[in-house]
Design a protein around this motif. Structure first.
Motif, PDB file in Angstrom:
ATOM      1  N   THR A   6       0.865  -1.125  -0.022  1.00 57.07           N
ATOM      2  CA  THR A   6       0.246   0.027  -0.158  1.00 57.07           C
ATOM      3  C   THR A   6       0.644   1.252  -0.129  1.00 57.07           C
ATOM      4  OG1 THR A   6      -0.342  -0.129   2.434  1.00 57.07           O
ATOM      5  CG2 THR A   6      -1.992  -1.092   1.043  1.00 57.07           C
ATOM      6  N   ARG A   9       3.413   3.792  -5.290  1.00 57.69           N
ATOM      7  CA  ARG A   9       3.455   2.575  -6.135  1.00 57.69           C
ATOM      8  C   ARG A   9       5.166   2.857  -6.552  1.00 57.69           C
ATOM      9  NH1 ARG A   9       0.245  -0.418  -4.471  1.00 57.69           N
ATOM     10  NH2 ARG A   9      -2.091  -0.118  -5.268  1.00 57.69           N
ATOM     11  N   ARG A  71     -13.390   8.405   6.326  1.00 57.76           N
ATOM     12  CA  ARG A  71     -13.317   8.521   5.009  1.00 57.76           C
ATOM     13  C   ARG A  71     -13.056  10.040   4.849  1.00 57.76           C
ATOM     14  NH1 ARG A  71     -11.915   6.759   0.264  1.00 57.76           N
ATOM     15  NH2 ARG A  71     -12.755   7.542  -1.684  1.00 57.76           N
ATOM     16  N   ALA A  74      -9.986  11.270   6.138  1.00 58.51           N
ATOM     17  CA  ALA A  74      -9.022  10.595   5.592  1.00 58.51           C
ATOM     18  C   ALA A  74      -8.072  10.207   6.928  1.00 58.51           C
ATOM     19  CB  ALA A  74      -8.017  11.211   4.520  1.00 58.51           C
ATOM     20  N   ASP A  92      -3.493   9.781   2.350  1.00 61.41           N
ATOM     21  CA  ASP A  92      -4.255   9.811   1.110  1.00 61.41           C
ATOM     22  C   ASP A  92      -5.320   8.912   1.025  1.00 61.41           C
ATOM     23  OD1 ASP A  92      -2.319  12.032   0.139  1.00 61.41           O
ATOM     24  OD2 ASP A  92      -0.996  10.365  -0.479  1.00 61.41           O
ATOM     25  N   LEU A  93      -6.404   9.478   0.462  1.00 62.01           N
ATOM     26  CA  LEU A  93      -7.673   8.457   0.502  1.00 62.01           C
ATOM     27  C   LEU A  93      -7.215   7.346  -0.426  1.00 62.01           C
ATOM     28  CD1 LEU A  93     -10.452  11.140  -0.402  1.00 62.01           C
ATOM     29  CD2 LEU A  93      -9.984   9.517   1.515  1.00 62.01           C
ATOM     30  N   ASP A  94      -6.484   7.242  -1.436  1.00 68.17           N
ATOM     31  CA  ASP A  94      -6.216   6.124  -2.246  1.00 68.17           C
ATOM     32  C   ASP A  94      -4.916   5.218  -1.668  1.00 68.17           C
ATOM     33  OD1 ASP A  94      -3.717   7.617  -2.892  1.00 68.17           O
ATOM     34  OD2 ASP A  94      -4.162   7.556  -4.899  1.00 68.17           O
ATOM     35  N   SER A  95      -4.586   5.271  -0.267  1.00 64.31           N
ATOM     36  CA  SER A  95      -3.538   4.658   0.367  1.00 64.31           C
ATOM     37  C   SER A  95      -3.837   3.365   0.276  1.00 64.31           C
ATOM     38  CB  SER A  95      -2.989   5.327   1.568  1.00 64.31           C
ATOM     39  OG  SER A  95      -3.778   4.732   2.468  1.00 64.31           O
ATOM     40  N   GLY A  96      -5.052   2.634   0.378  1.00 67.63           N
ATOM     41  CA  GLY A  96      -5.264   1.207   1.062  1.00 67.63           C
ATOM     42  C   GLY A  96      -4.714   0.880   2.300  1.00 67.63           C
ATOM     43  N   GLU A  99      -7.346  -0.942   4.739  1.00 65.90           N
ATOM     44  CA  GLU A  99      -7.781  -2.299   4.570  1.00 65.90           C
ATOM     45  C   GLU A  99      -6.497  -3.291   5.002  1.00 65.90           C
ATOM     46  OE1 GLU A  99      -7.674   0.064   2.267  1.00 65.90           O
ATOM     47  OE2 GLU A  99     -10.135   0.340   1.866  1.00 65.90           O
TER      48      GLU A  99
END
Length: 170
Positions: A6, A9, A71, A74, A92-96, A99
């Motif tokens: 996560t 990238r 959310r 964040a 960041d909201l797209d960090s994952g 999960e």
């Protein structure tokens, strides 16, 4: 279950964070947008390592009571079984990362039994120490429940005995 990496990238886990983990293996990481700390989900523990490489937090998964992801803000808020101050990290909201965090907490939970008490509720839990696979029992008191109350102690002792028997700890 294979967990997704996560971190950013294109970016590798910062070396200071990797060093803080010792032999633990990273499963995912994210940068806390407030403090700049690197928050890492290892196989055995969760870590927060400051920008200068200082270890801000290194706690085993079985000490996590819960995590709440907001959310809109964040923000991941983590509460602890031992009632230490909650940890709060903004990603960041797209960090994952939330999960992966959830999956590791769930991996440590073997059995949960709610306990109804005159003054409120509690939970008795069998957890797995993900570092050595040892099974542990925990009694987690709800708000206003006092461990010193003999009625509470008796109910918790009985519930702990039941869950220990169910998983073969006795």
């Amino acid at each position: 279950m294979k967990l997704p990496w996560t971190g950013a990238r294109a970016a590798a886990l910062p070396e200071a964070a990797r060093a803080a983990m010792g032999a633990d293996r990273p499963l995912g990481w994210a940068r806390d947008l407030r403090s700049g700390a690197t928050v890492v989900a290892g196989t055995a523990q969760v870590y927060a390592v400051g920008p200068a490489g200082e270890v801000l937090l290194a706690r085993p998964w079985h000490l996590v009571d819960g995590g709440s992801w907001d959310r809109d803000a964040a923000t991941l808020t983590v509460t602890w079984v031992d009632k230490e101050a909650p940890a709060r990290w903004r990603f960041d909201l797209d960090s994952g990362f939330p999960e992966v965090f959830r999956a590791r907490v769930q991996a440590s939970v073997v059995l949960v039994e709610p306990v109804e008490l005159p003054a409120g509720t509690a939970r008795v839990v069998v957890r797995k120490d993900l570092a050595d696979q040892r099974l542990l029992t925990q009694a987690i008191l709800g708000p206003g429940v006092r461990a010193a109350d003999p009625t509470v102690r008796q109910a918790l002792d009985a519930a702990l005995a039941r869950v220990r028997e169910q998983v073969g700890l006795d």
